[in-house]
Each structure stands twice: as C-alpha cells, then as structure tokens.
Design an enzyme around this catalytic site. Structure first.
Site, PDB file in Angstrom:
ATOM      1  N   LYS A  38      75.060 -46.701  73.452  1.00 42.65           N
ATOM      2  CA  LYS A  38      74.608 -47.927  72.773  1.00 42.65           C
ATOM      3  C   LYS A  38      75.683 -49.010  72.828  1.00 42.65           C
ATOM      4  CE  LYS A  38      73.754 -46.099  68.670  1.00 42.65           C
ATOM      5  NZ  LYS A  38      74.117 -44.679  68.858  1.00 42.65           N
TER       6      LYS A  38
ATOM      7  N   ARG B 234      69.777 -46.882  60.447  1.00 46.47           N
ATOM      8  CA  ARG B 234      69.945 -45.469  60.769  1.00 46.47           C
ATOM      9  C   ARG B 234      69.134 -44.573  59.840  1.00 46.47           C
ATOM     10  NH1 ARG B 234      75.459 -45.812  63.223  1.00 46.47           N
ATOM     11  NH2 ARG B 234      76.150 -43.772  63.901  1.00 46.47           N
TER      12      ARG B 234
ATOM     13  N   ARG C   4      85.414 -38.656  75.110  1.00 46.44           N
ATOM     14  CA  ARG C   4      85.588 -40.082  74.857  1.00 46.44           C
ATOM     15  C   ARG C   4      86.941 -40.348  74.200  1.00 46.44           C
ATOM     16  NH1 ARG C   4      81.075 -43.486  71.606  1.00 46.44           N
ATOM     17  NH2 ARG C   4      81.686 -42.247  69.804  1.00 46.44           N
TER      18      ARG C   4
ATOM     19  N   ARG D 154      88.707 -40.535  68.606  1.00 47.16           N
ATOM     20  CA  ARG D 154      88.231 -40.834  67.254  1.00 47.16           C
ATOM     21  C   ARG D 154      88.087 -39.533  66.476  1.00 47.16           C
ATOM     22  NH1 ARG D 154      82.964 -44.639  67.918  1.00 47.16           N
ATOM     23  NH2 ARG D 154      82.258 -43.277  66.255  1.00 47.16           N
TER      24      ARG D 154
ATOM     25  N   ARG E 208      77.261 -35.066  63.175  1.00 48.95           N
ATOM     26  CA  ARG E 208      76.630 -36.365  63.436  1.00 48.95           C
ATOM     27  C   ARG E 208      75.260 -36.179  64.091  1.00 48.95           C
ATOM     28  NH1 ARG E 208      80.917 -39.138  66.869  1.00 48.95           N
ATOM     29  NH2 ARG E 208      79.698 -41.032  66.760  1.00 48.95           N
TER      30      ARG E 208
HETATM   31  P1  AMP Z   1      79.063 -45.287  65.042  1.00 47.20           P
HETATM   32  O1  AMP Z   1      80.287 -45.909  65.630  1.00 47.20           O
HETATM   33  O2  AMP Z   1      77.846 -46.171  65.137  1.00 47.20           O
HETATM   34  O3  AMP Z   1      78.792 -43.901  65.585  1.00 47.20           O
HETATM   35  O4  AMP Z   1      79.331 -45.114  63.469  1.00 47.20           O
HETATM   36  C1  AMP Z   1      80.413 -44.337  62.989  1.00 47.20           C
HETATM   37  C2  AMP Z   1      80.161 -43.905  61.571  1.00 47.20           C
HETATM   38  O5  AMP Z   1      80.020 -45.057  60.727  1.00 47.20           O
HETATM   39  C3  AMP Z   1      78.901 -43.092  61.340  1.00 47.20           C
HETATM   40  O6  AMP Z   1      79.080 -41.712  61.632  1.00 47.20           O
HETATM   41  C4  AMP Z   1      78.671 -43.341  59.843  1.00 47.20           C
HETATM   42  O7  AMP Z   1      79.588 -42.605  59.053  1.00 47.20           O
HETATM   43  C5  AMP Z   1      79.053 -44.811  59.704  1.00 47.20           C
HETATM   44  N1  AMP Z   1      77.891 -45.717  59.931  1.00 47.20           N
HETATM   45  C6  AMP Z   1      77.747 -46.632  60.931  1.00 47.20           C
HETATM   46  N2  AMP Z   1      76.567 -47.282  60.835  1.00 47.20           N
HETATM   47  C7  AMP Z   1      75.942 -46.752  59.755  1.00 47.20           C
HETATM   48  C8  AMP Z   1      74.677 -46.976  59.140  1.00 47.20           C
HETATM   49  N3  AMP Z   1      73.786 -47.856  59.647  1.00 47.20           N
HETATM   50  N4  AMP Z   1      74.357 -46.247  58.046  1.00 47.20           N
HETATM   51  C9  AMP Z   1      75.231 -45.356  57.531  1.00 47.20           C
HETATM   52  N5  AMP Z   1      76.424 -45.074  58.057  1.00 47.20           N
HETATM   53  C10 AMP Z   1      76.796 -45.766  59.169  1.00 47.20           C
END
Ligand code: AMP
Length: 214
Positions: free
Chosen positions: A13, A88, A127, A161, A172
């Site tokens: 994404k 989400r 990654r 990360r 996740r």
């Molecule tokens: P990402 O980089 O999009 O994978 O987001 C990393 C982390 O941020 C996720 O595993 C969640 O802990 C938090 N996070 C990001 N976007 C959201 C969202 N829309 N709702 C809840 N938690 C989020």
C-alpha cells in the site's frame, strides 16, 4: 481523486500510494506514518499509541478518527488524497462516511490490493526502513546501498520496524483478518471496491491500479 488503499500489512500500500501520489499530485495520508511520527516526537497522541504499535494491535478508533478528521480539511487535500491504512475497522469506515458528509465530499474508489499471506510474511520479515528519511528496502530484492547506507539520504540508519518482527507480523495478520477484512464487504456493497492482484512487478501493479481509478 479520493482513494482508500486497503489490504493486509506489507501488501504494498505504501509503495503504490507513493506512486499514485506522484502521478495525481495528491497527498498520501498514512495513519501508520502519522502515528510513528507522533511517537518519535513524543506527543500526547504518540504516547497513547506507542504500546499498541509495539504489540501490533490497532490503536483505539477514537484516537485515529480524530487524527484523520483533523488532517482531511488541510489545504493540500483540496484536490483529493489517498488514505493508506485507514479505515481499518467498520466503526472507522462509518466515521469516515460521516466526515465526508460533513465536508460534502465523496470517496471515488477503494482499491484493495490482494496478495497471499505467506508471500507477505516473507516480504515483511525482509523489510527494512531508513530511520532518517523513511525510505523502504527489502533485503531480498531491493537492499540498501553498500555498507548498509541509505541510497536516498546517505545515512546509515537502516532498521527493522519493531512490528515487522515475526511474532508481531502474526498478530497484525490476525487483526487484519478480524477487523479490516470485513471492510471489503462494506465497500463492495457501496459499489466502491476495486480489487487488484498485488503479487507482481511494482509498475505492473501500479498500471493496473491506474486503469481502475482513471
Ligand atoms: P501501518 O504502517 O499502516 O502498518 O500501521 C502501523 C500500526 O499503526 C498498526 O499496526 C496500528 O497499531 C497503527 N495504526 C495505523 N493505522 C491505524 C488505524 N487506522 N486504526 C488503528 N490503528 C492504526
């Protein structure tokens, strides 16, 4: 152009969002990036979110909803935007609908990027990101420069990360399957969902996305 990018963690994404951003000259709003920045800057939102990110859990809807609601009226969003990583959960999608109603705007498309889970687990565990500029690498097919130096900013701060470590990746995925996957049905029913195969060359996937949204 107002888009939502949907898909499990590591599906691409972020990469596709950046390409769409360049082509259409609209901002990419990554809620994950916003939260990581907030944690880095030790803001109150960052302090509230930190534990959830480390555990691979979703932060509370109320926190992320307010962050997005504050971000969308920004001047840079007036010609559109790409939401990466939001919504989400179903309550977030419903909240977003309300925000759009209040702003008197519509969502054009929800692009769901589809890749098998085992392919993604392999991608995610390889990654790496640059702590200085955020450039993303993959140790299998797109490693950093010589001696582990970032090819974008020249710093030597390439890390994995915390939430890309195997036990957190698993968590996740569980969260995605339970909370986020049902959004596909929600947006299919609204007639907004477009699915694209995310297992292939970056530019090939990008061209498929462009033909779906143009
Ligand atoms: P990402 O980089 O999009 O994978 O987001 C990393 C982390 O941020 C996720 O595993 C969640 O802990 C938090 N996070 C990001 N976007 C959201 C969202 N829309 N709702 C809840 N938690 C989020």
């Amino acid at each position: 152009m107002r888009l939502v990018l949907l898909g499990p963690p590591g599906v691409g994404k972020g990469v596709q969002g950046n390409l769409i951003k360049e082509k259409f000259n609209i901002p990419k709003i990554s809620t994950g990036d916003i939260l990581r920045d907030a944690i880095k800057n030790d803001t109150s939102e960052g302090r509230e979110a930190e534990e959830y990110l480390h555990l691979g859990k979703l932060v509370p809807d109320s926190l992320i909803n307010q962050i997005v609601k504050k971000r969308l009226p920004n001047q840079d969003c007036k010609n559109g935007f790409i939401l990466d990583g939001y919504p989400r959960t179903l309550p977030q999608a419903e909240f977003l609908d309300e925000v759009f109603d209040e702003m008197d705007i519509n969502l054009d498309k929800v692009v769901s990027i589809e890749v098998d889970e085992d392919v993604i687990v392999k991608r995610l565990s390889n990654r790496r990101v640059c702590l200085s500029c955020g450039e993303v690498y993959n140790m299998l097919n797109d490693p950093p420069g010589e001696n582990g130096v970032c090819r974008s900013c020249g710093e030597k701060k390439i890390i994995q990360r915390d939430d890309d470590k195997p036990e957190t990746i698993q968590k996740r995925f569980e969260v995605y399957n339970k909370e986020t996957h049902p959004l596909k049905e929600f947006y299919r029913n609204n007639g907004l969902l477009a699915e694209v195969d995310g297992d292939g060359e970056v530019m090939e996937i990008f061209n498929n996305i462009v033909s779906l949204i143009e």
